[in-house]
Structure formats: structure tokens, C-alpha cells
Scaffold this active site. Sequence first.
Site, PDB file in Angstrom:
ATOM      1  NE  ARG A 396      49.128  88.331  84.971  1.00  0.00           N
ATOM      2  CZ  ARG A 396      49.079  88.899  83.673  1.00  0.00           C
ATOM      3  NH1 ARG A 396      49.111  89.087  82.709  1.00  0.00           N
ATOM      4  NH2 ARG A 396      47.628  88.990  83.341  1.00  0.00           N
ATOM      5  CG  HIS A 456      44.174  82.063  86.478  1.00  0.00           C
ATOM      6  ND1 HIS A 456      44.019  82.658  87.973  1.00  0.00           N
ATOM      7  CD2 HIS A 456      45.415  83.177  86.407  1.00  0.00           C
ATOM      8  CE1 HIS A 456      44.370  83.469  88.092  1.00  0.00           C
ATOM      9  NE2 HIS A 456      44.793  84.092  87.366  1.00  0.00           N
ATOM     10  NE  ARG A 585      42.799  92.045  94.742  1.00  0.00           N
ATOM     11  CZ  ARG A 585      43.178  92.243  93.255  1.00  0.00           C
ATOM     12  NH1 ARG A 585      42.883  93.656  92.726  1.00  0.00           N
ATOM     13  NH2 ARG A 585      43.515  90.895  93.237  1.00  0.00           N
ATOM     14  CG  HIS A 613      46.948  87.615  93.833  1.00  0.00           C
ATOM     15  ND1 HIS A 613      47.677  86.796  93.291  1.00  0.00           N
ATOM     16  CD2 HIS A 613      46.633  88.248  92.920  1.00  0.00           C
ATOM     17  CE1 HIS A 613      48.023  86.289  92.381  1.00  0.00           C
ATOM     18  NE2 HIS A 613      46.569  87.064  91.894  1.00  0.00           N
TER      19      HIS A 613
END
Length: 725
Positions: A396, A456, A585, A613
Site C-alpha cells: 500500500r 505482504h 491490537r 501496527h
Amino acid sequence: MNRDESLLAEGKSLDSDSILMDPSCYINRELSWLQFNRHVLDEAKDPAHPLLERVKFLAIFSNNLDEFFMIRVSGLHRQLDEGVLKSPPDGLTPARLLDKIYEDLFPLLEEQVAIWHDEIIPALRDQGVIIHTYETLDERQKRSLRTYFIKEIFPVLTPLAFDKSHPFPFISNLALNLAIIVRERGGEEDLFARIKIPNKLFPRLLKIPDDESGPKTPGGIELVFLEDVISANLDLLFPGLEVRAAYPFRVTRDADIEIEEDEADDLLTAVEESVGRRWVGIPSRIEVSSWMDQAVCGMMGEKLVKHPHMFYRIAGPIGMADLMCMLDLDRPDLKDPPFVPSIPKILENEKAIFSTIKSRDVMLFHPYESFQPVINFLNQAAKDPDVLAIKMTLYRTGTRSPIVRALLDAREMGKAVSVVVELKARFDEENNIGWAKALEHAGVHVVFGIMGLKVHSKLCLVVRRERDGIVRYVHMSSGNYNASTARIYTDIGLFTANPEIASDVSNLFNSLTGYSRYMAYNHLLVSPKYIRRGIISLIEREIKRQREYKDGHIILKLNAIQDEEMIQALYRASIAGVKVELQVRGICCLRPGIKGLSENISVSTIVGRFLEHSRIYYFHNGGDEILLMGSSDLMPRNLNRRVEVLYPILDPGIKQEIITEILPIHMRDTAKARILGSDGIYHPRKPANGDEPVNAQEWFLKHRGFWNQQIADEPEDMSIGRNGI
């Protein structure tokens, strides 16, 4: 019989496979995620946040739910349709789970509306920001809005009738609509029409235009919902008819695109075609105004509803993700104070970045430390005549990416540039397709992921010719190469020129871009396959240490723990007496605190100003501590269906910094942390008597970033997008 007693029933051995597979030992993935989103809603209730930041959390809560229904709930509907019988470890069938989602979610939606109406709107009014209903407008404002409607909004609206000669109109995914009931004057038959609200062309909340009389509230801001303005002026769209009612509604559709990779000759084309079908999937949720007439609901249900509990009656604004537009208001006093991420002194000299990394490993802790050194690293690589090649993964990147610009510059300067662009990054496919085409057009070697897997991992490799030979420089991170999210996600990145790490990364890129089947990595754990094997091996090592020396200790800071095999390994560690501290999280399917099974496991979570994150894996290992970081959570998708990387922290200074500062401060948070109980419910962690609350994120802002300073270099794209929190 309580849960602990049920686990010990019938003489079962606590470490037997039968106990580890008992459904009562696991929390359902979807229900755990709803707990996480409840924490987001809790932030909207917290008066410690500035008002517009509370609105932001309301918007994120809704945005998260949109994706939840587009992906997870629609997947459960498909399971029902296909007759899937296999249950997850928690034992909930798709039908029962859909019922439970509705039961758990509806109170949250009511709470969200109550926060908006009873807390946010009055508090904003006190600060000069007035959210009007049409009834609270004066005649001057109504005239002004009608003029605006005629000039600006009316030309783009298209009423669609529904009757015997007009089929029921297609309702696109997440489009806000008005269901309108009209009659011929003097007639008795209701006629139905639909208008799509153009909330992509106009702000959802319109500023009320001023006229020569001046604003009603000097210095204030007065707003009204776009759909209210349209509803109040429907007589202009249906002249000669009586407008009897107008009801807002919205349809959420299945957006989990399926790409038949085995049948696709061209992955790029296959992804493009699949993305185009995203907005026409089968409905998974119908949101309607709470006052919608039951006959209208029945008519819509006949056309759209396939499964029970798809209707959600909302007593407030539908599609509250649009409230994010309020962050554009020029009211800095109602927002978080700005901060400037710091740049480590060792990286302040941009031109010396390669010699700096060659001399020692360097860590960046975002957002407290700036993402700019990563951009500088690539910019220097682009223009340095000694740099021969750049290799990178992109998952991303954002809409206006300085990272991609640097790669394009590098190609223009004659460097060999290879980029693995993951086209299947959900909801970023179109963006990634655009960048992939731009990179290809510039002559970059672009690879579109791997068949059957998502790439990823976050890796960048720069190959440089130096006096003593070729040197390879590496950047690795838990976060994306995205300058915007680097300001709102907590991530840890690492620069290194360690030859063995660099060799591993080089061999991994050869596997991603070619036909290499290299597996003998020096230090990296790479999935699919080796992260699972490596983490379980490290857990088993702690179990052995505990049995021999009673010093087993594991700390994991992650986004999610779902994988059944990993949970069972952690349960075995707890049974053996290993101290296991988890900070998760989001989704946590492990159930802590069960006597005899998980009583040595604690689970906390932090939801605050920034999205937690980073992924940190700590194993005490008898004092010879092992610390891994990277892109992978403990979910089946990460371990089985993605190319993920965990890398060790080898630099003693960085290792100690993480072990003695970053991990403990997060684990001691008493301001934003919540503790998961064995009942699957989270409870706030309270400070000890007399102690001040510890807010980990604020601590790092004060010690690693700079509060209350003018932001010098505002990123071009500050939108959080669909995957915000």
C-alpha cells in the site's frame, strides 16, 4: 459447571489434544473483531480527545463496519449458501454466528448514535459548530440553501421510478440513497422512486451559505446534512406530485473479489476486471432510517434481502464514515495538537545515509520518528552514481507516493529497478494497478505478486558499488511504504548493511521475481512455511527452558492472533508455566486466564490516537534474548497464504532499546490499555492507587517526537482511506 471445571471434566488431561481443541478455549474471530471496534467507539466517548478527533473515531468505527460487512459477513452468507459444515475452533456455525453478530452489534450502533446526538452535537454547538436539522434552520437559511440546491445539486440528481414499467433500480455498494414516496395530487396510490445522494461530489455536511445579512452565528460554522437539503427540495424534482415521505437508506454488498489466478493469462487484467465487479456483489447489509415505513422496508426486503438480520434500522445518520469530512474544518482548537516526528541525529545528514547504515544498524519508530529518512534513502539511491540497482516490495503506497517518485527517478537515472507490486492488496487494487502501469511504462521491472499468494512483506534492497566491492543496503519494516499512514500507524523499521541479512533479502527477491526455490536463509523467517515452523520452535524452546530453569518468558506485540496451531502452542507454554504476555491490537482468538490452561497468559490491547501496527516477537531464551520483528501476525492468512518476513534484531543497542523501553512502556499503559478476561470481555486497565495513568503513545510523542510545533512538511495525502483503523 464453570468453564474451568468443564475443561477438567471426564478426567481429561490438561495438555491433551482433546482439551486444546475444546471450543470453549477459543474466542470467535468475528466477535473478537467486534470487540476491537467497540474500543474504537470507546475512543469517540473519551472526553480527553478533542471534539473533532472524537468525530473521527465515530467515522472510523463506521468505516471499519463497512469493510466488515463487505468481506467477513458476506463470506458467512456465502458459507450458508454453499452449505459449509466445518466450524472454526470456537464451534460457532455460520448461522449462529450471524445471529450473534447482530446481537452484539446492534447495541453498539445505538451507542454510536447516542454519542453523536447526546454528546458530540451539543459539545460542538458550545464551540460554535452547529449541526442543523432542517427544522432548526431559519427562513433565511432555507432560502439560501434552496438557491444553492437549484444551482449546484439539482442538475446532478436523477430520480429513478419503480413501478410496472420501471424495474427496481440497481443500488450500488455503499451508495447513500433516498427512498421517496409520492402520489398524484388527489390520488390514493403510493409511487416509489429512488434518488442517489451525490456525497462523492458534495460534502456530506454542507456549510450553510451566507447572504448579505451575514452569518447567523458570527465566527461560527453552521452545517446541514446533504440528504436533508435534498429531502427538503424534492418538490422541484417531482413537480405536480405530492411528496409524502423520504427515507435515507444504504446497501452494503459483497466486495471480496475472487480472482481465478489459475485461469488468468494476465494477472493485471484479471485483477482489473475483478475490481470492476466489486460494487455489484450480493447484498450483505441494508441500513435504513429508523422511521422508514414498514411497507417500504418490506418492498426493499423483497428485492434485496436474502438472509435474516440483514436489516439495520439506524436512528442517526446512515454512513457515518462520511463524518471524516469534518476534519477538514478550520478549527485546530478542536483537533489533536500537531507534532513533528523527530529524525534520529545519526540520519540527519541525508548525503551520508549509506555510510551511516554501513557503520551500524539504525531503527526508526514511526510515527514518533519521521518516515523522511526512508524517502531520503531512496532519493539518494536514485541519484547516487555508485548505486547499481534497487529492489522493492510495494503493498500500500498511497495516492501521491514519494516512494514511487523516487523509483521512477532511479530508473530515469539508469538504475536497474525491480518492484514487486501486490495487485491483490484489498481496496488498494486500483491504486496499485495505476502505479504498476506507471512503473512499467518507465522501464521498471514490475512483478505482480505470486500465484496463490499475497506479497505482504515490506522490503527494500539497494545495491551499491564501493571501493571494497559491492555492498547491499536493506530497509525492512512492519509498515507499508506509505508516507501518509506512517504518520498515523505505529511501525518499526530497520536499516542495515549486515551482509548475511542482505544476502537473505537478495535471495528472497530472486524467489519473488524468478524461479528460485531458495530456502536456506541465514536469519530471516519467511512464510509460507518457515514463520510457523520458526515461531513454534521458539515457543517449544521456552517450554523446555521453563521445565529446566523456570525462566520461560514470551512477549508478543501483534495485530492479531487467530491461528489454531499457534494458540495451542501458547497454551502448552502456559501449562508448562511459561510467562506469556500478549498485546494484540485487534483480533485475539486465544482465551487467557483459564485455570490449568492459560492462567499464565495475559492479553492487553491499546487503541488510541495512533493505530498500533508494529509486530514484535520476544523470547527470553535463558537470557540470550531473541527479538524478531516484521510484517506477519499469527493468522492463517499470514502463515499460509502470504509472503511474510520476520527478521531478527542483531544490533545489541537496538535490541536493548526495544526490550527495556518500547515493549515495557506499551505493556505498562494504564490510560488506553484494556485487559482481556477469560470471558472474552475487555476491561480497562487501571493504574495502581495513587499512580498517574501511563499513556504509552503520549510518552513516545514526548520522548521521540516533538509536541506542539508547526508541521514543516505536511504529507500530500493525509487521507486514511478505507483501511484506516
